[in-house]
Write an enzyme that holds these catalytic residues in place. Structure first.
Site, mmCIF file in Angstrom:
data_model
loop_
_atom_site.group_PDB
_atom_site.id
_atom_site.type_symbol
_atom_site.label_atom_id
_atom_site.label_comp_id
_atom_site.label_asym_id
_atom_site.label_seq_id
_atom_site.Cartn_x
_atom_site.Cartn_y
_atom_site.Cartn_z
ATOM 1 N N THR A 165 0.846 -1.193 0.000
ATOM 2 C CA THR A 165 0.000 0.000 0.000
ATOM 3 C C THR A 165 0.886 1.250 0.000
ATOM 4 O O THR A 165 2.060 1.179 0.342
ATOM 5 C CB THR A 165 -0.908 0.007 1.264
ATOM 6 O OG1 THR A 165 -1.606 -1.227 1.313
ATOM 7 C CG2 THR A 165 -1.905 1.132 1.286
ATOM 8 N N ARG A 193 -12.676 -8.220 -2.573
ATOM 9 C CA ARG A 193 -12.268 -7.876 -1.205
ATOM 10 C C ARG A 193 -11.752 -6.433 -1.177
ATOM 11 O O ARG A 193 -10.907 -6.036 -1.964
ATOM 12 C CB ARG A 193 -11.156 -8.828 -0.745
ATOM 13 C CG ARG A 193 -10.549 -8.495 0.631
ATOM 14 C CD ARG A 193 -9.285 -7.684 0.516
ATOM 15 N NE ARG A 193 -8.601 -7.482 1.788
ATOM 16 C CZ ARG A 193 -7.598 -6.644 1.973
ATOM 17 N NH1 ARG A 193 -7.150 -5.908 0.973
ATOM 18 N NH2 ARG A 193 -7.027 -6.521 3.155
ATOM 19 N N LEU A 194 -12.286 -5.635 -0.258
ATOM 20 C CA LEU A 194 -11.743 -4.298 -0.030
ATOM 21 C C LEU A 194 -10.931 -4.344 1.250
ATOM 22 O O LEU A 194 -11.385 -4.897 2.253
ATOM 23 C CB LEU A 194 -12.856 -3.265 0.131
ATOM 24 C CG LEU A 194 -13.791 -3.056 -1.053
ATOM 25 C CD1 LEU A 194 -14.840 -2.002 -0.699
ATOM 26 C CD2 LEU A 194 -13.021 -2.618 -2.287
ATOM 27 N N GLY A 195 -9.769 -3.753 1.212
ATOM 28 C CA GLY A 195 -9.017 -3.558 2.444
ATOM 29 C C GLY A 195 -9.445 -2.246 3.077
ATOM 30 O O GLY A 195 -10.525 -1.712 2.797
ATOM 31 N N ASP A 196 -8.579 -1.717 3.907
ATOM 32 C CA ASP A 196 -8.915 -0.466 4.603
ATOM 33 C C ASP A 196 -8.588 0.779 3.780
ATOM 34 O O ASP A 196 -9.098 1.860 4.082
ATOM 35 C CB ASP A 196 -8.186 -0.394 5.944
ATOM 36 C CG ASP A 196 -6.668 -0.457 5.794
ATOM 37 O OD1 ASP A 196 -6.183 -0.966 4.761
ATOM 38 O OD2 ASP A 196 -5.977 -0.019 6.723
ATOM 39 N N THR A 216 -1.237 1.091 6.953
ATOM 40 C CA THR A 216 -0.886 0.056 5.979
ATOM 41 C C THR A 216 -0.911 -1.286 6.708
ATOM 42 O O THR A 216 -0.945 -1.335 7.937
ATOM 43 C CB THR A 216 0.519 0.288 5.394
ATOM 44 O OG1 THR A 216 1.459 0.245 6.465
ATOM 45 C CG2 THR A 216 0.627 1.625 4.679
ATOM 46 N N GLY A 217 -0.864 -2.356 5.934
ATOM 47 C CA GLY A 217 -0.867 -3.688 6.550
ATOM 48 C C GLY A 217 -2.228 -4.344 6.434
ATOM 49 O O GLY A 217 -2.943 -4.132 5.454
ATOM 50 N N ALA A 218 -2.583 -5.119 7.445
ATOM 51 C CA ALA A 218 -3.811 -5.922 7.386
ATOM 52 C C ALA A 218 -5.032 -5.039 7.577
ATOM 53 O O ALA A 218 -5.442 -4.737 8.703
ATOM 54 C CB ALA A 218 -3.768 -7.006 8.445
ATOM 55 N N GLY A 219 -5.638 -4.645 6.471
ATOM 56 C CA GLY A 219 -6.786 -3.745 6.522
ATOM 57 C C GLY A 219 -7.947 -4.321 7.302
ATOM 58 O O GLY A 219 -8.768 -3.575 7.852
HETATM 59 N N1 GLY Z 1 -3.927 -1.995 3.978
HETATM 60 C C1 GLY Z 1 -4.185 -2.451 2.671
HETATM 61 C C2 GLY Z 1 -5.083 -3.587 2.576
HETATM 62 O O1 GLY Z 1 -5.399 -4.220 3.577
HETATM 63 O O2 GLY Z 1 -5.517 -3.893 1.480
#
Ligand code: GLY
Length: 322
Positions: A165, A193-196, A216-219
């Site tokens: 990201t 799938r949408l992340g954050d 950034t990271g696990a949305g």
């Molecule tokens: N932070 C980006 C995502 O989870 O897609």
């Protein structure tokens, strides 16, 4: 003035810094910086060259937020357009809406004449093909477009740990604060799938009265914790930027089950202070920082905080890399 962006902003932040020093407005400067990152095929998690989803298609997400009007623009699951951040900006500028996804986002992008391009570059295509050949059952390979994907979705990965990201935060010479994000999301994700990154309040938030935050990271984690909005709200309630980020990390400690992985929280306040924490990160996690007193942007190490001793390690697709 101040700019904070994540590690993937390497090639974009000099453009943003130059524009801000020449008097550009913050949103223009961070959009221009992110466009550079989106164009770089070597950044494997943003724009052209990004990782594909389970079906082998690159789907992009992006957002912008103006902290002085609290207007936002976001696009999600967008295919075939090279600069989602600019399309998000135009959602904000031209529509009475804040967020478009999928076919509707593509329709809008076509209507405004947004740039198109082949997002799936050979290195990502070969990695995906290698994964497909090794992991997809023969009976599913024949009709992959219609195959059941739920089990394969467990292979969704953070393909390059600590690199994903791009997020930019800035305060310009008018003291206006803004934020912007762009990503291809996790590799091998479930289609749609949408992340954050496009979810205002989770992956980013800006309010000129207090500050801004982007993750950034696990949305999946910041969506559940409402992280970006929480950080700005904690500043509104009187916390320093450091305390606000630490409180948002505490919120993450309450997350049970689901995907618990790593997240980096970037934040600035309206007095030019900043704080960046890499949750479950490593000492190598860094970010970019610029203020006018600097000749050029510099990197800084993020503060690493572990929130769970038994955090499952993100799966790696290294073995599938071309
Ligand atoms: N932070 C980006 C995502 O989870 O897609």
């Amino acid at each position: 003035m101040i700019i904070v962006c994540n590690n993937e902003g390497t090639k974009g932040i000099p453009v943003t810094a130059r524009m801000l020093s020449e008097g550009a407005r913050g949103l223009d400067a961070i959009e221009a910086g992110i466009r550079v990152v989106e164009d770089d095929p070597d950044v494997r998690t943003v724009g052209t060259g990004g990782w594909p989803n389970l079906l082998g298609a690159v789907e992009l997400d992006a957002s912008v937020m103006c902290g002085s009007t609290l207007r936002t623009g976001a696009v999600g699951a967008l295919k075939g357009f090279t600069h989602p951040v600019s399309i998000a900006r135009q959602v904000m500028a031209r529509l009475p809406h804040e967020f478009l996804v999928g076919e509707g986002a593509a329709r809008f992008a076509r209507e405004i004449g947004a740039e198109t391009g082949d997002l799936l570059r050979p290195h990502s295509r070969e990695s995906w093909q290698k994964w497909f050949d090794a992991r997809v059952k023969a009976e599913h390979q024949k009709s992959w477009a219609d195959a059941p994907l739920i089990d394969y979705c467990q292979e969704a990965v953070d393909p390059e740990i600590g690199k994903d990201t791009t997020v930019f935060l800035c305060m310009d010479s008018h003291h206006d604060i803004s934020s912007a994000t762009s990503t291809s999301g996790w590799g091998w994700k479930y289609p749609g799938r949408l992340g954050d990154s496009p979810v205002i309040g989770a992956g980013s938030y800006a309010d000129t009265r207090y500050g801004a935050c982007a993750c950034t990271g696990a949305g999946e984690m910041t969506i559940r914790a409402g992280t970006a909005r929480a950080v700005v709200l904690y500043m509104k309630m009187g916390m320093s930027v450091q305390q606000a980020v630490e409180e948002a990390v505490n919120d993450m400690r309450a997350l049970k089950g689901g995907l618990i992985s790593r997240v980096t929280i970037h934040a600035i306040d309206n007095r030019g202070n900043h704080h960046v924490v890499a949750v479950n990160g490593t000492p190598e996690n860094y970010y970019w920082f610029w203020v006018p007193a600097m000749a050029r942007p510099e990197t800084r190490p993020a503060t690493v905080i572990q929130i769970s001793d038994d955090t499952p390690k993100p799966r790696s697709v290294d073995s599938f890399k071309a």
